[in-house]
Design an enzyme around this catalytic site. Structure first.
Site, PDB file in Angstrom:
ATOM      1  N   ASN A 149       7.167  36.249   4.446  1.00 26.98           N
ATOM      2  CA  ASN A 149       6.687  34.875   4.589  1.00 26.98           C
ATOM      3  C   ASN A 149       5.739  34.768   5.792  1.00 26.98           C
ATOM      4  OD1 ASN A 149       6.271  32.135   4.580  1.00 26.98           O
ATOM      5  ND2 ASN A 149       8.439  31.612   4.348  1.00 26.98           N
ATOM      6  N   TYR A 164       5.750  29.833  13.287  1.00 29.18           N
ATOM      7  CA  TYR A 164       6.720  29.985  14.373  1.00 29.18           C
ATOM      8  C   TYR A 164       6.077  30.628  15.594  1.00 29.18           C
ATOM      9  CZ  TYR A 164       9.935  28.888  10.596  1.00 29.18           C
ATOM     10  OH  TYR A 164      10.571  28.275   9.535  1.00 29.18           O
ATOM     11  N   GLU A 208      15.889  32.963  11.353  1.00 31.87           N
ATOM     12  CA  GLU A 208      15.564  34.114  10.518  1.00 31.87           C
ATOM     13  C   GLU A 208      14.500  33.665   9.530  1.00 31.87           C
ATOM     14  OE1 GLU A 208      19.743  34.730  11.867  1.00 31.87           O
ATOM     15  OE2 GLU A 208      18.960  33.171  10.537  1.00 31.87           O
ATOM     16  N   ALA A 244      11.377  22.961   5.511  1.00 25.75           N
ATOM     17  CA  ALA A 244      10.755  22.916   4.188  1.00 25.75           C
ATOM     18  C   ALA A 244       9.775  21.762   4.116  1.00 25.75           C
ATOM     19  CB  ALA A 244      11.819  22.760   3.108  1.00 25.75           C
TER      20      ALA A 244
END
Length: 152
Positions: A112, A119, A107, A74
Site C-alpha cells: 500500500n 504516513y 501497521e 479509510a
C-alpha cells in the site's frame, strides 16, 4: 474540500464507519466491532470526515498509556486523492498529542504505497515488519512509528 468537517465520531456513526470498512478493506471489521470501539471502548478514539452530511472517511486509534496505535484509516473511493486522509491523520495526531500521546504506531500493507507515503508525510518511519500479517493473502505488514517532536 471546502465543505469537509472533521469531528469526533459518535455512536450513531458506527453504521457509516462499518460500511466504509466493507468498501475499503479486504478484511473489514464487523458493525459490532466498530460500534464497540466507537461507543464503548474507553481506550479508543475515532474521528470522522463528513461532507454534505455524509461520513466519507474515518480514522481510529487505541490509546495505551502515552502511545497511540492507529487501527484503521479509510476514505470512500470517490473522495480519495482530495486530502481527506491527510486531514484525518493530521487531526488525529493533533488531538491525541493534546491528550498526552507522544508516540504513534500502525501497521500497513507492504504493497500500500500510497498509504505508506501518507504516513511518511506525517513523520512516520518504517521500524519493522510483520511477516504474513494479513490473513486474507499472507501479505507482510510494515510497522511504522512516529515520535512527537517536543520542539513544535
Amino acid at each position: 474540500m471546502e465543505d469537509l468537517i472533521i469531528r469526533k465520531a459518535e455512536a450513531n456513526d458506527a453504521k457509516a464507519i462499518a460500511e466504509l470498512e466493507q468498501i475499503c478493506f479486504m478484511m473489514p471489521w464487523s458493525y459490532e466491532a466498530v460500534y464497540h470501539d466507537v461507543a464503548e471502548n474507553k481506550l479508543s478514539f475515532y474521528l470522522v470526515a463528513e461532507a454534505k452530511g455524509k461520513v466519507i472517511g474515518y480514522a481510529g486509534i487505541w490509546k495505551i498509556a502515552d502511545e497511540g496505535h492507529i487501527t484503521n484509516v479509510a476514505v470512500e473511493p470517490l473522495h480519495r486523492r482530495k486530502s481527506v486522509g491527510d486531514m484525518l491523520i493530521a487531526a488525529l495526531i493533533e488531538v491525541t498529542e493534546e491528550q498526552g500521546i507522544t508516540r504513534h504506531t500502525l501497521e500497513v500493507r507492504k504493497s500500500n504505497i500510497s498509504a505508506i507515503r501518507l504516513y511518511e508525510k506525517h513523520d512516520f518511519k518504517i521500524e519493522g515488519e510483520r511477516k504474513a500479517y494479513y490473513e486474507d493473502n499472507g501479505e507482510d505488514a510494515l510497522i511504522m512509528w512516529r515520535e512527537t517532536n517536543n520542539e513544535r
